[in-house]
Write a protein that holds these residues in place. Structure first.
Motif, PDB file in Angstrom:
ATOM      1  N   THR A  16     -11.109   1.371  -4.840  1.00 25.16           N
ATOM      2  CA  THR A  16     -10.902   2.807  -5.064  1.00 25.16           C
ATOM      3  C   THR A  16     -10.251   3.654  -3.824  1.00 25.16           C
ATOM      4  N   VAL A  17     -11.134   3.512  -2.741  1.00 29.78           N
ATOM      5  CA  VAL A  17     -10.554   4.168  -1.856  1.00 29.78           C
ATOM      6  C   VAL A  17      -9.231   3.564  -1.234  1.00 29.78           C
ATOM      7  N   ALA A  18      -9.060   2.285  -1.197  1.00 29.14           N
ATOM      8  CA  ALA A  18      -7.745   1.563  -0.615  1.00 29.14           C
ATOM      9  C   ALA A  18      -6.579   2.248  -1.611  1.00 29.14           C
ATOM     10  N   LEU A  19      -6.919   2.253  -2.852  1.00 32.34           N
ATOM     11  CA  LEU A  19      -5.844   2.798  -3.656  1.00 32.34           C
ATOM     12  C   LEU A  19      -5.416   4.069  -3.659  1.00 32.34           C
ATOM     13  N   GLY A  20      -6.434   4.930  -3.313  1.00 33.23           N
ATOM     14  CA  GLY A  20      -6.377   6.383  -3.062  1.00 33.23           C
ATOM     15  C   GLY A  20      -5.424   6.440  -1.761  1.00 33.23           C
ATOM     16  N   VAL A  21      -5.914   5.683  -0.478  1.00 33.71           N
ATOM     17  CA  VAL A  21      -5.375   5.960   0.699  1.00 33.71           C
ATOM     18  C   VAL A  21      -3.612   5.370   0.349  1.00 33.71           C
ATOM     19  N   GLY A  22      -3.574   4.438  -0.306  1.00 28.79           N
ATOM     20  CA  GLY A  22      -2.083   3.770  -0.679  1.00 28.79           C
ATOM     21  C   GLY A  22      -1.297   4.829  -1.368  1.00 28.79           C
ATOM     22  N   VAL A  23      -1.998   5.442  -2.194  1.00 29.57           N
ATOM     23  CA  VAL A  23      -1.134   6.504  -3.066  1.00 29.57           C
ATOM     24  C   VAL A  23      -0.567   7.642  -1.957  1.00 29.57           C
ATOM     25  N   ILE A  24      -1.712   8.088  -1.300  1.00 31.48           N
ATOM     26  CA  ILE A  24      -1.257   9.147  -0.273  1.00 31.48           C
ATOM     27  C   ILE A  24      -0.206   8.539   0.525  1.00 31.48           C
ATOM     28  N   ALA A  25      -0.199   7.488   1.307  1.00 29.46           N
ATOM     29  CA  ALA A  25       0.675   7.025   2.118  1.00 29.46           C
ATOM     30  C   ALA A  25       1.857   6.543   1.630  1.00 29.46           C
ATOM     31  N   THR A  26       2.028   6.260   0.284  1.00 24.80           N
ATOM     32  CA  THR A  26       3.121   6.175  -0.379  1.00 24.80           C
ATOM     33  C   THR A  26       4.100   7.380  -0.489  1.00 24.80           C
ATOM     34  N   LEU A  27       3.075   8.526  -0.821  1.00 22.38           N
ATOM     35  CA  LEU A  27       3.833   9.852  -0.744  1.00 22.38           C
ATOM     36  C   LEU A  27       4.260  10.072   0.356  1.00 22.38           C
ATOM     37  N   VAL A  35       9.468   6.644   8.202  1.00 24.89           N
ATOM     38  CA  VAL A  35       8.249   6.055   8.623  1.00 24.89           C
ATOM     39  C   VAL A  35       7.764   4.972   7.371  1.00 24.89           C
ATOM     40  N   GLY A  36       8.110   5.276   6.127  1.00 19.10           N
ATOM     41  CA  GLY A  36       7.369   4.250   5.202  1.00 19.10           C
ATOM     42  C   GLY A  36       5.994   4.549   4.892  1.00 19.10           C
ATOM     43  N   GLY A  37       5.681   3.657   3.667  1.00 18.31           N
ATOM     44  CA  GLY A  37       4.324   3.777   3.204  1.00 18.31           C
ATOM     45  C   GLY A  37       3.422   2.959   4.005  1.00 18.31           C
ATOM     46  N   PRO A  38       3.641   1.676   4.792  1.00 16.56           N
ATOM     47  CA  PRO A  38       2.564   0.789   5.395  1.00 16.56           C
ATOM     48  C   PRO A  38       2.010   1.461   6.381  1.00 16.56           C
ATOM     49  N   VAL A  39       2.882   2.155   7.524  1.00 15.28           N
ATOM     50  CA  VAL A  39       2.108   2.633   8.571  1.00 15.28           C
ATOM     51  C   VAL A  39       1.198   3.489   8.420  1.00 15.28           C
ATOM     52  N   PRO A  40       1.652   4.732   7.640  1.00 19.86           N
ATOM     53  CA  PRO A  40       0.554   5.911   7.299  1.00 19.86           C
ATOM     54  C   PRO A  40      -0.678   5.070   6.711  1.00 19.86           C
ATOM     55  N   ALA A  41      -0.462   3.990   5.876  1.00 14.67           N
ATOM     56  CA  ALA A  41      -1.677   3.574   5.241  1.00 14.67           C
ATOM     57  C   ALA A  41      -2.493   2.803   6.223  1.00 14.67           C
ATOM     58  N   PHE A 304       4.152  -1.226  -2.844  1.00 14.72           N
ATOM     59  CA  PHE A 304       2.798  -0.696  -3.068  1.00 14.72           C
ATOM     60  C   PHE A 304       1.636  -1.425  -2.961  1.00 14.72           C
ATOM     61  N   LEU A 305       1.507  -2.627  -3.504  1.00 16.18           N
ATOM     62  CA  LEU A 305       0.403  -3.527  -3.129  1.00 16.18           C
ATOM     63  C   LEU A 305       0.343  -3.760  -1.684  1.00 16.18           C
ATOM     64  N   ILE A 306       1.345  -3.981  -0.871  1.00 11.92           N
ATOM     65  CA  ILE A 306       1.268  -4.161   0.750  1.00 11.92           C
ATOM     66  C   ILE A 306       0.554  -2.807   1.014  1.00 11.92           C
ATOM     67  N   THR A 307       1.160  -1.740   0.597  1.00 16.85           N
ATOM     68  CA  THR A 307       0.467  -0.470   1.178  1.00 16.85           C
ATOM     69  C   THR A 307      -0.998  -0.323   0.944  1.00 16.85           C
ATOM     70  N   VAL A 308      -1.488  -0.542  -0.241  1.00 18.91           N
ATOM     71  CA  VAL A 308      -2.796  -0.573  -0.595  1.00 18.91           C
ATOM     72  C   VAL A 308      -3.615  -1.610   0.288  1.00 18.91           C
ATOM     73  N   ALA A 309      -3.057  -2.703   0.344  1.00 21.58           N
ATOM     74  CA  ALA A 309      -3.721  -3.768   1.320  1.00 21.58           C
ATOM     75  C   ALA A 309      -3.853  -3.407   2.654  1.00 21.58           C
ATOM     76  N   LEU A 310      -2.814  -2.678   3.429  1.00 17.47           N
ATOM     77  CA  LEU A 310      -2.861  -2.287   4.768  1.00 17.47           C
ATOM     78  C   LEU A 310      -3.857  -0.973   4.832  1.00 17.47           C
ATOM     79  N   ALA A 311      -3.750  -0.410   3.651  1.00 18.55           N
ATOM     80  CA  ALA A 311      -4.922   0.747   3.850  1.00 18.55           C
ATOM     81  C   ALA A 311      -6.401   0.147   3.813  1.00 18.55           C
ATOM     82  N   ALA A 312      -6.605  -1.135   3.295  1.00 19.57           N
ATOM     83  CA  ALA A 312      -7.899  -1.692   3.262  1.00 19.57           C
ATOM     84  C   ALA A 312      -8.191  -2.060   4.706  1.00 19.57           C
ATOM     85  N   ILE A 313      -7.092  -2.740   4.899  1.00 20.00           N
ATOM     86  CA  ILE A 313      -7.190  -3.288   6.600  1.00 20.00           C
ATOM     87  C   ILE A 313      -7.389  -2.003   7.489  1.00 20.00           C
ATOM     88  N   GLY A 314      -6.920  -1.193   7.155  1.00 23.75           N
ATOM     89  CA  GLY A 314      -7.234   0.039   8.296  1.00 23.75           C
ATOM     90  C   GLY A 314      -8.627   0.471   8.020  1.00 23.75           C
TER      91      GLY A 314
END
Length: 354
Positions: A16-27, A35-41, A304-314
């Protein structure tokens, strides 16, 4: 297993946390496309992880991620692997064979240089044999996956594994930020940068994230190059198993038998499931089961899945562990990272791919 209700409940907070961060980073990436979504994630995730650890530490806990850990681990691995599978919808078998074939000399050159340098520089820095082997294969092949595959073969202790993982992870995060800037500064095209990312970045997640920042064509190329590079695990592990068996066996016959047990039994297990899944999706795209018109939708879902995964890695970034990794192993990892990057660009120039 994933479908076990207890496992699902355990993973829910972290996912849930990773998804939330992924959504914010995608926005954020939508508002600032450059900048894209992955780096902010990665950045937001690292901040969330630091706050979670600090909160648990202040409350008298262990200073770890607590209930977030299972879901974060799932999102940083399985979600990323699923994204790689989806990326296969953008490629045909012909494109995979073409890209893999033309970049194989670059991959082999960077691997040989990396392993030789790991041995030489590691000895100069007085890094233990097992640790320099782990850092070498992690940098030269595929990061954590290679480290995990090699660990039981060479009998590495947990401290060495932690050091190697921390070192590789630091270089992965740096690559996401530095390599796109370097690519633009050097004027690399999409294909050239994809080959660069696929051969010079360690883990699959960081390869995909780095290439995604640069462009879609770069991502397609980088994924193929990285997955072909991942297959290098098999000969490296079998070779290390043979060396280890000869080193510890009482006689040559025992050594040969040990090499078979340590290497041969694990060969099939060394092929990642997502590599097989990626090739299956490529086949479906090639024969027309997945029409070309569906590629953009798959690409969007994969990003989007990449962004979520990178959020989790962060979130999973443990800055304390990075500090504890020490100076010499970290210096070895950074030196190999820089050397492999330079070798990748040099080999591309030498083989006419730039």
């Amino acid at each position: 297993m994933l479908l076990d209700p207890a496992a699902v409940r355990s993973a829910t907070p972290g996912v849930t946390v990773a998804l939330g961060v992924g959504v914010i980073a995608t926005l954020v990436g939508t508002v600032v496309p450059v900048v894209g979504g992955p780096v902010p994630a990665v950045v937001i995730g690292a901040l969330v992880g630091w706050l979670a650890r600090r909160r648990r530490s202040v409350a008298g806990g262990a200073g770890d991620l607590g209930t977030l850990q299972p879901g974060v681990k799932f999102a940083s691995s399985r979600v990323l692997q699923a994204a790689v599978v989806l990326l296969g919808a953008q490629l045909s078998i012909g494109e995979v064979l073409r890209i893999g074939g033309e970049t194989l000399p670059v991959m082999l050159t960077t691997l040989v240089v990396c392993l030789a340098a790991a041995w030489g520089i590691g000895r100069l820095l007085r890094v233990s044999g097992a640790l320099r082997t782990l850092i070498g294969v992690g940098t030269g092949i595929c990061g954590a996956s290679a480290i995990a595959a090699v660990t039981p073969v060479i009998g590495a202790v947990s401290a060495d594994v932690a050091y190697a993982m921390s070192t590789i992870f630091l270089c992965n995060i740096a690559a996401v930020f530095v390599f796109p800037l370097l690519g633009h500064a050097l004027g690399l095209g999409q294909h050239a940068f994809g080959v660069f990312a696929g051969t010079a970045v360690n883990d699959t997640s960081s390869v995909v994230a780095t290439a995604t920042v640069y462009g879609r064509q770069a991502t397609d190329t980088a994924v193929v190059v990285k997955l072909v590079r991942t297959l290098m695990i098999i000969p490296i592990v079998v070779g290390l198993a043979g060396l280890e068996a000869r080193r510890t066996a009482r006689d040559q016959a025992t050594a040969d038998d040990g090499a078979v047990r340590a290497g041969g039994v694990r060969v099939l297990r060394l092929v990642p499931w997502f590599l097989i899944g990626f090739l299956v999706v490529v086949l479906l795209r090639t024969v027309g089961v997945l029409p070309a018109a569906t590629a953009p939708a798959f690409a969007t879902a994969a990003t989007f899945l990449i962004t979520v995964a990178l959020a989790a890695i962060g979130v999973s970034t443990d800055f304390g562990a990075l500090r504890r990794a020490g100076f010499r192993p970290m210096l070895l990892g950074v030196a190999l990272w820089v050397l492999v990057a330079a070798t990748s660009l040099g080999a591309q120039a030498a083989f006419g791919l730039l």
